[in-house]
Design an enzyme around this catalytic site. Sequence first.
Site, mmCIF file in Angstrom:
data_model
loop_
_atom_site.group_PDB
_atom_site.id
_atom_site.type_symbol
_atom_site.label_atom_id
_atom_site.label_comp_id
_atom_site.label_asym_id
_atom_site.label_seq_id
_atom_site.Cartn_x
_atom_site.Cartn_y
_atom_site.Cartn_z
ATOM 1 N N GLU A 124 -16.909 40.374 16.291
ATOM 2 C CA GLU A 124 -16.980 38.909 16.737
ATOM 3 C C GLU A 124 -15.627 38.604 17.594
ATOM 4 O O GLU A 124 -14.554 39.126 17.259
ATOM 5 C CB GLU A 124 -16.776 37.914 15.619
ATOM 6 C CG GLU A 124 -16.883 36.343 15.956
ATOM 7 C CD GLU A 124 -16.981 35.503 15.027
ATOM 8 O OE1 GLU A 124 -16.885 35.841 13.825
ATOM 9 O OE2 GLU A 124 -17.271 34.306 15.061
ATOM 10 N N GLY A 264 -7.741 36.770 10.063
ATOM 11 C CA GLY A 264 -7.672 36.665 8.735
ATOM 12 C C GLY A 264 -8.540 37.441 7.851
ATOM 13 O O GLY A 264 -8.580 38.369 7.146
ATOM 14 N N ALA A 265 -9.929 37.351 8.362
ATOM 15 C CA ALA A 265 -11.088 38.197 7.904
ATOM 16 C C ALA A 265 -12.447 37.711 8.528
ATOM 17 O O ALA A 265 -12.271 36.977 9.412
ATOM 18 C CB ALA A 265 -11.196 37.590 6.402
ATOM 19 N N GLU A 267 -16.691 37.955 8.471
ATOM 20 C CA GLU A 267 -17.894 37.746 7.702
ATOM 21 C C GLU A 267 -19.083 38.904 7.770
ATOM 22 O O GLU A 267 -20.199 38.420 7.595
ATOM 23 C CB GLU A 267 -18.489 36.551 7.489
ATOM 24 C CG GLU A 267 -18.917 36.048 8.839
ATOM 25 C CD GLU A 267 -18.356 35.229 9.938
ATOM 26 O OE1 GLU A 267 -17.126 35.546 10.085
ATOM 27 O OE2 GLU A 267 -18.475 34.501 10.952
ATOM 28 N N ASN A 268 -18.877 39.952 8.387
ATOM 29 C CA ASN A 268 -20.075 40.886 8.840
ATOM 30 C C ASN A 268 -20.893 40.952 7.482
ATOM 31 O O ASN A 268 -20.566 41.078 6.317
ATOM 32 C CB ASN A 268 -19.419 42.176 8.976
ATOM 33 C CG ASN A 268 -18.125 42.127 9.965
ATOM 34 O OD1 ASN A 268 -18.395 41.754 10.860
ATOM 35 N ND2 ASN A 268 -17.197 42.438 9.315
ATOM 36 N N HIS A 300 -14.555 31.731 2.045
ATOM 37 C CA HIS A 300 -14.690 31.122 3.395
ATOM 38 C C HIS A 300 -15.880 32.342 3.940
ATOM 39 O O HIS A 300 -16.991 31.953 4.283
ATOM 40 C CB HIS A 300 -13.788 31.194 4.045
ATOM 41 C CG HIS A 300 -14.058 30.743 5.808
ATOM 42 N ND1 HIS A 300 -13.751 29.377 6.220
ATOM 43 C CD2 HIS A 300 -14.250 31.523 6.654
ATOM 44 C CE1 HIS A 300 -14.195 29.644 7.290
ATOM 45 N NE2 HIS A 300 -14.415 30.744 7.720
ATOM 46 N N GLU A 301 -15.407 33.544 3.690
ATOM 47 C CA GLU A 301 -16.305 34.586 4.482
ATOM 48 C C GLU A 301 -17.621 34.808 3.679
ATOM 49 O O GLU A 301 -18.716 35.119 4.214
ATOM 50 C CB GLU A 301 -15.646 36.000 4.441
ATOM 51 C CG GLU A 301 -14.044 35.765 5.387
ATOM 52 C CD GLU A 301 -14.167 35.291 6.465
ATOM 53 O OE1 GLU A 301 -15.348 35.307 7.057
ATOM 54 O OE2 GLU A 301 -12.974 34.833 7.185
ATOM 55 N N HIS A 304 -20.061 32.022 4.681
ATOM 56 C CA HIS A 304 -20.750 32.427 5.993
ATOM 57 C C HIS A 304 -22.060 32.972 5.995
ATOM 58 O O HIS A 304 -22.743 33.043 6.593
ATOM 59 C CB HIS A 304 -19.718 33.230 6.724
ATOM 60 C CG HIS A 304 -19.057 32.520 7.866
ATOM 61 N ND1 HIS A 304 -19.229 31.431 8.451
ATOM 62 C CD2 HIS A 304 -17.577 32.773 8.106
ATOM 63 C CE1 HIS A 304 -18.096 31.043 9.207
ATOM 64 N NE2 HIS A 304 -17.086 31.827 8.824
ATOM 65 N N GLU A 323 -18.280 27.724 11.876
ATOM 66 C CA GLU A 323 -16.967 27.610 11.324
ATOM 67 C C GLU A 323 -16.506 26.415 10.553
ATOM 68 O O GLU A 323 -15.701 25.933 9.707
ATOM 69 C CB GLU A 323 -15.757 27.997 12.544
ATOM 70 C CG GLU A 323 -16.078 29.311 12.890
ATOM 71 C CD GLU A 323 -15.775 30.408 11.993
ATOM 72 O OE1 GLU A 323 -15.422 30.106 10.714
ATOM 73 O OE2 GLU A 323 -16.039 31.739 12.182
#
Length: 867
Positions: A124, A264-265, A267-268, A300-301, A304, A323
């Site tokens: 991303e 930070g991270a 979400e794959n 959060h991830e 997603h 987001e």
Amino acid sequence: MRDAENVTVRLADYQPPTYSIDDIALVFSLDADATLVAARSQVRRRGEAVAPLALDGKRLDLQSISIDGVVLDGSAYSVDPEKLIIHAPPANFRLELVTRISPAANTALEGLYMSSNRFCTQCEAEGFRAITYFLDRPDVLARYAVRIEADKANYPTLLSNGNLTESGDMEGGRHYAIWVDPHPKPSYLFALCAGKYESIHDQFATKSGRNVALGIYVDPGDGERARYAMDSLKRAMKWDEDTFKREYDLDLFNIVAVRDFNFGAMENKGLNVFNSSLILADAETATDADFEAIEAVVGHEYFHNWTGNRITCRDWFQLCLKEGLTVFREQEFCADQRSRPVQRIKDVKRLRARQFGEDAGPLAHPVRPSSYQKIDNFYTATVYEKGGEVIRMLKRIVGEDAFARGMQLYFERRDGTASTVEDFIACFAESSGQDLSQFMRWYEQAGTPAVKSRGRYDEKTGLYELTVSQHIAPTPGQAKKTPPPIPLWLSFIAKDGARIAAKLEGDTISRIEHHLVLVNEETTFRFNDVLEAPIPALLHSFSAPVTLDDGLSIEERLAQMAHDPDPFTRWEAGQAIAREIMLSDAKAHAPALAIALGRELDRAQEDPAFAALALRLPDLNELILASPSPDPEKLHAARESLRKTIAAAHRVRLEAIAGAPGELPFSPSADAAGRRALKSAALDLLASLGAEAAGVFSDAYQNATSMTEAAAALDALGQSNSEAFDDALEQFYQRWRENPLVIDKWFAVQAASPRRDALARVRRLREHPDFNIRNPNRVRALAASFAMRNPRAFHAADGSGYRFLADLAQAIDPLNPALAARLLTPFESWKRFDEQRQQHAKSALEQLKALPELSKNTREVVERTLA
Ligand code: BES
Ligand code: ZN
């Protein structure tokens, strides 16, 4: 390498893709220096007419190309590292490409790269094109099958999205694994990780009874430090089922922690990749803020998976669709896990610290921007934080029930699609029966609305009239604004704290809570049957992301601090008094504020986390933003003087709190963290007393039983002018030199220390053997801590702070453009300062602008900041 010329992409120019790719099979032959990527795509033309197929690439080296098994003639296509164009392909065909890439040479940390001898990806927003030529846009959804081949000794673990279907040995000490993801996804969600890891495993039974295997992969030796992340993951999975009826949809969910990561991270699908800083934690090495951040980001991830992955974005202008909504979901999760009011205050602090400044400066843009050059530059506080606030307002405007039904409608109707903000809002228009066209202004207009309110009470008639107006200042490219609907959650108290009911004109009964919406530029709300002069609070729970000038007196605010039923309003009243004292030199009120904060100390045991927030005064950045002609030195002095008054008034009690022994065994629970937060706040206030309190800080450092306490003591030492700071730093360094995440804290606390020698120290640290310009965490520990947490030094009148940041960004830009561009955001406030500072900031930015090789990312930020 020089990027292509800056091109502006516009929302208004959106066209659906002319081709689809429904399936892609990838074979990675991994090698650090030369990885071969074979991609076999099933391509389908969507229109009638023959059309060229233009695939995106980045730094790619094409080895071979064939269509339906036949090698393509050189005249049938044109290729360069950034583009592959097939002039007249058939309507339906199999495209086979082989590209060669070099992960070891990839310092941009985008696409496939190496981090501590392990392969990992970040796709991303537009990183997949650095792996193979592809339709690298979020509205092209394909099913992925991935075969990974690598040397078995060096890369024993091979991971990608979806389910593992096969693995085995190959000749020459190599092995392979095949991963198949049944869910069609955009390319930005592709991920591959390979290397030597230690992993921890657990499982989660979904509501419908499926078993999901959970894994977290970290550096060997770090497994135990991933337990809190695993626990957070399970709580997030449960919460999404309970709150939004969302179940996980694969048999596997893996997280990989990476030391070198730009964000930070990420979400794959089925394979989240995290910055190690947001996975690894234990009592000794992580602060409570770290634990909190891990819970928030793991949530959060994970969230997603529904808001982003199953329903993705049609184009990158819709970034807030995933987001902003996911930030909202994450904030709700954290509020439910911990204390809702404390969470709300922290979220508001973050919004004010990061988004209000952005909205007030040259980089201001709407939650949904209408144009960009590099989408990487639009992962901003506005898209995220304001984007989350917009969802919260939507919930307030349509009401809880219609909001819940609208969300379910969205999940059902848009599942499997690439959607827009309009698609999302339509679900709530339908569930509520409301016309939400005016609400769209929150997505379209930049700038923070300034709300002003004035009340008039008529004792004789019991009529209270509250006139409320709103205004949004011009922002770049948007001179004129139209009023958005602003939810006002309003209630009244009397001077003695009693709640006052009132009957809104047109209403049949009196209420103590009023949920109003300001839809015009100005409205007078009339309330009848008001028995006493009311003190209004307009933004319960901070009901809208606006600034508020309510004209209340200090006495009225003191009454709110003591009595308002809404914790946010109580906290905000104290902040407002403090702002007034510091900004308008209303020093005479300092003792009254000190007394009021003494009451917070009296009741601190009830909710220590709240008391800790109340004791922290607005920071220097907030004062700079609120001041018409900010002088950082003066503002700093005003702030220190007020802090000193408060600290001196309560010194004995603060020292007792600061000196209390740490709780053992350590618990990361919200309650225990709240007690530590109070301790940290006490240390922070005492720091205003200077070196005379240094003994307390040294003792607190020596007696610390957790990293939270050690870090707070170190920070207080950094604020005081005591030599004990350097002794403690040396001790800290010797103890933790092998732990990079802790050494990041060592860099950060020094960069944020407001001492006179801050810049000299930061310059020395840049030369420190442990400083590493290629590691984003280390760079941010030094540069972002300095520029964002040490505003007095960053905005030094001689421009030295500006030059330091610009020089560092210049050094990083050729290696990692996304990181360099992001480092420059503290320049967004430069036009607020005096002539001399402006000149220095401008010349620092112009020095960058003049570089012919500057990346597209950094050039866009520099040019927009200067404009
Ligand atoms: N999708 C983003 C990761 C990302 C950020 C990709 C920027 C490309 C550019 C991820 O979901 C995310 O939002 N990460 C945040 C943390 C989050 C909790 C706000 C991040 O990385 O800062
Ligand atoms: Zn996100």
